[in-house]
Motif scaffolding. Sequence first.
Motif, PDB file in Angstrom:
ATOM      1  N   GLN A 117      67.322  20.463  31.446  1.00 46.40           N
ATOM      2  CA  GLN A 117      68.669  19.908  31.592  1.00 46.40           C
ATOM      3  C   GLN A 117      69.027  18.972  30.441  1.00 46.40           C
ATOM      4  OE1 GLN A 117      70.662  21.178  33.979  1.00 46.40           O
ATOM      5  NE2 GLN A 117      68.850  22.443  34.321  1.00 46.40           N
TER       6      GLN A 117
ATOM      7  N   PRO B  64      69.027  19.947  24.048  1.00 47.77           N
ATOM      8  CA  PRO B  64      70.255  20.497  23.473  1.00 47.77           C
ATOM      9  C   PRO B  64      70.228  22.020  23.300  1.00 47.77           C
ATOM     10  CG  PRO B  64      69.539  18.585  22.207  1.00 47.77           C
ATOM     11  CD  PRO B  64      68.446  18.902  23.193  1.00 47.77           C
TER      12      PRO B  64
ATOM     13  N   SER C 158      68.594  24.133  25.246  1.00 52.55           N
ATOM     14  CA  SER C 158      68.785  24.677  26.590  1.00 52.55           C
ATOM     15  C   SER C 158      70.245  24.588  27.004  1.00 52.55           C
ATOM     16  CB  SER C 158      67.915  23.922  27.600  1.00 52.55           C
ATOM     17  OG  SER C 158      66.549  24.179  27.379  1.00 52.55           O
ATOM     18  N   ASN C 159      70.873  23.456  26.695  1.00 54.50           N
ATOM     19  CA  ASN C 159      72.280  23.291  27.057  1.00 54.50           C
ATOM     20  C   ASN C 159      73.171  24.246  26.272  1.00 54.50           C
ATOM     21  OD1 ASN C 159      71.863  21.315  29.025  1.00 54.50           O
ATOM     22  ND2 ASN C 159      71.819  19.697  27.504  1.00 54.50           N
TER      23      ASN C 159
ATOM     24  N   ARG D  88      72.425  27.959  27.742  1.00 53.53           N
ATOM     25  CA  ARG D  88      72.582  28.197  29.183  1.00 53.53           C
ATOM     26  C   ARG D  88      73.784  29.100  29.457  1.00 53.53           C
ATOM     27  NH1 ARG D  88      71.966  23.366  30.620  1.00 53.53           N
ATOM     28  NH2 ARG D  88      69.766  23.594  31.076  1.00 53.53           N
TER      29      ARG D  88
END
Length: 142
Positions: free
Chosen positions: A119, A122, A124-125, A128
């Motif tokens: 979460q 960066p 992963s964000n 996503r």
Amino acid sequence: MNIAYTAEALATGDGRDGQGRTSDGKLDVTLAVPVEMGGTGEGTNPEQLFAVGYAACFHSALRVVARRQKADVTDSTVAAKVGIGSNGQGGFGLAVELEVSLPAVDAETAQALVEAAHQVCPYSNATRGNIEVKLSVAGVAA
């Protein structure tokens, strides 16, 4: 968003068969299509660079989360695999696997740290909803 740092890079040549260089000269690589995709494999490729970047970024996020939770991440590692293939619509897509080793914590704590890091990270964000990212935990304390 308040930008803290901006990386700058330039790709030249034939895209995947060319050169890649950062504006500060700290990274200067020959790019080549992997043998598996019909190339020479005599250079690095964008998927390898993305794998290194994602692994490093995720590891940093993991350490941030661990500090907040006062968890021991001594000797932790993050291994990344980035796959590329046809998306079935005339283009290409990526898939990512991250394997996190947390030998100083139990399995439940490790899983919670990995999910929290996912979460915060960066990469992963940014990915996503666009790229399949599989997370796994290995090498935990007994």
